[in-house]
Scaffold this active site. Structure first.
Site, short mmCIF file in Angstrom:
data_model
loop_
_atom_site.label_atom_id
_atom_site.label_comp_id
_atom_site.label_asym_id
_atom_site.label_seq_id
_atom_site.Cartn_x
_atom_site.Cartn_y
_atom_site.Cartn_z
N CYS A 120 -2.90 -1.32 -57.69
CA CYS A 120 -3.56 -0.35 -58.56
C CYS A 120 -4.84 0.21 -57.94
O CYS A 120 -5.40 1.18 -58.46
CB CYS A 120 -3.88 -0.98 -59.91
SG CYS A 120 -2.42 -1.54 -60.82
N HIS A 259 -10.22 2.00 -63.47
CA HIS A 259 -8.76 1.86 -63.51
C HIS A 259 -8.35 1.51 -64.93
O HIS A 259 -8.95 0.66 -65.59
CB HIS A 259 -8.32 0.76 -62.54
CG HIS A 259 -6.90 0.35 -62.73
ND1 HIS A 259 -5.86 1.26 -62.75
CD2 HIS A 259 -6.34 -0.88 -62.95
CE1 HIS A 259 -4.72 0.61 -62.95
NE2 HIS A 259 -4.98 -0.68 -63.08
N ASN A 289 -0.91 1.33 -68.07
CA ASN A 289 -1.37 1.15 -66.70
C ASN A 289 -0.39 1.84 -65.76
O ASN A 289 0.74 1.39 -65.59
CB ASN A 289 -1.45 -0.34 -66.39
CG ASN A 289 -1.92 -0.65 -64.97
OD1 ASN A 289 -1.98 0.23 -64.12
ND2 ASN A 289 -2.24 -1.90 -64.72
#
Length: 338
Positions: A120, A259, A289
């Protein structure tokens, strides 16, 4: 690793775009697929829905609309892009790279193009690489893409992971500007924690076999407790490190784009950092996500909300598999509501 901008001609984002697939998967629909409820998911993650790519959509397909918008806003022709970096853990295929496929698809025959895998954190790593290539004189205009089709590597029978993830992509154009732009980067990795967020099968350590498929090793494996501890710690420490390196404080930050792992993690980090909620960009409730697509999607949302204006100090921090993390600090240079 950490460093301030080299003090030469500034480099900034001159165009951006984002794309999320049309299919919306709500918590209520998920509750018909796995043992969970809307209330359970919201309480633990803050996520209400996520996007899922159509069966015929690969990573390159969801990246192309984002790239088109980024190039249009920057006023740059695809043929003038000389570097393409695609941050992802779900490429179209292991080889050729999705970067190479996209270079061909958009018409950038002279571009160096490759994929980057940092979980990520991938988009933050790719931003730093694009910046470095331009600052070093190897590139004039870089296209940095972040995106993932995580729905293809999630076990939809595992409520510990399938409720968290979604599909999406974003892209930015990097090039020299007269003033503003990137002030510094901080990147790092803790490989000892890599086991806490992994996809074991499909590499040279463990081939995809009937045995690995039966064991579910071709799906994302996550130790949620350990990842939460890492994420809440590193979002705070990485932000402090880059702010200190650049000689500014958290009070100077106008827009914080973390994030979008989940809303609980973002809220915890913002509170520890002391950033007011009105400066924090959150869209995990709508997208989940999306891994490397997370921060560019959040940039697009912040712009649409009128929160990104020239001169604003923007802090971006990502973290993910590796375990990895990365922060960038920049003075925004584009007019809002683009």
């Amino acid at each position: 690793m950490i460093a301030k901008a080299n003090g030469q001609r500034p480099i900034s984002i001159t165009g951006f775009g984002a794309y999320a697939p049309e299919r919306v998967l709500t918590n209520d629909e998920l509750s018909t697929m796995v043992d969970t409820t809307d209330e359970w998911i919201i309480e633990r993650t803050g996520i209400r829905e996520r996007r899922v790519a159509a069966p015929e959509q690969a990573l390159s397909d969801i990246c192309l609309p984002a790239i088109d918008r980024a190039l249009e806003q920057a006023g740059v022709a695809a043929k003038d892009i000389d570097l393409i970096i695609v941050a992802t853990v779900t490429p179209d295929m292991l080889l050729p790279s999705t970067g190479a496929l996209l270079a061909d698809a958009i018409g950038s025959p002279d571009a160096a193009a490759y994929d980057l895998s940092a979980g990520c954190t991938g988009f933050m790593y790719a931003l730093a690489q694009g910046y470095g290539m331009i600052a070093g004189g190897l590139s004039e205009r870089a296209l940095v893409v972040g995106g993932d089709v995580l729905s293809r590597i999630v076990d939809w029978n595992d409520r510990g992971t399938c409720v968290l993830f979604g599909d999406g992509a974003g892209a930015v154009v990097l090039e020299h500007v007269d003033e503003g732009g990137f002030l510094g980067f901080e990147l790092g990795a803790e490989g000892a924690g890599g086991i806490h967020l992994s996809l074991p099968a499909g590499g040279s350590r463990e081939a995809t076999t009937a045995e690995s498929l039966a064991a579910g090793d071709h799906f994302v494996q996550m130790n949620g407790r350990e990842v939460f501890k890492f994420a809440t710690r590193i979002l705070v420490s990485s932000a402090h490190d880059i702010l200190d390196e650049c000689g500014v404080t958290i009070d100077d930050v106008d827009v914080y784009i973390p994030h979008q792992a989940n809303v609980r993690i973002i809220d915890y980090a913002a509170k520890k950092l002391g950033i007011p909620q009105n400066r924090v960009v959150v869209n995990a409730d709508r997208y989940g996500n999306t891994s490397s697509g997370s921060i560019p999607l959040a940039i697009a949302d912040a712009d649409a909300d009128g929160r990104l204006r020239p001169g604003e100090l923007v802090l971006m921090t990502g973290m993910g598999a590796g375990l990895t993390w990365g922060s960038a600090l920049m003075t925004w240079t584009l007019n809002g509501g683009s």
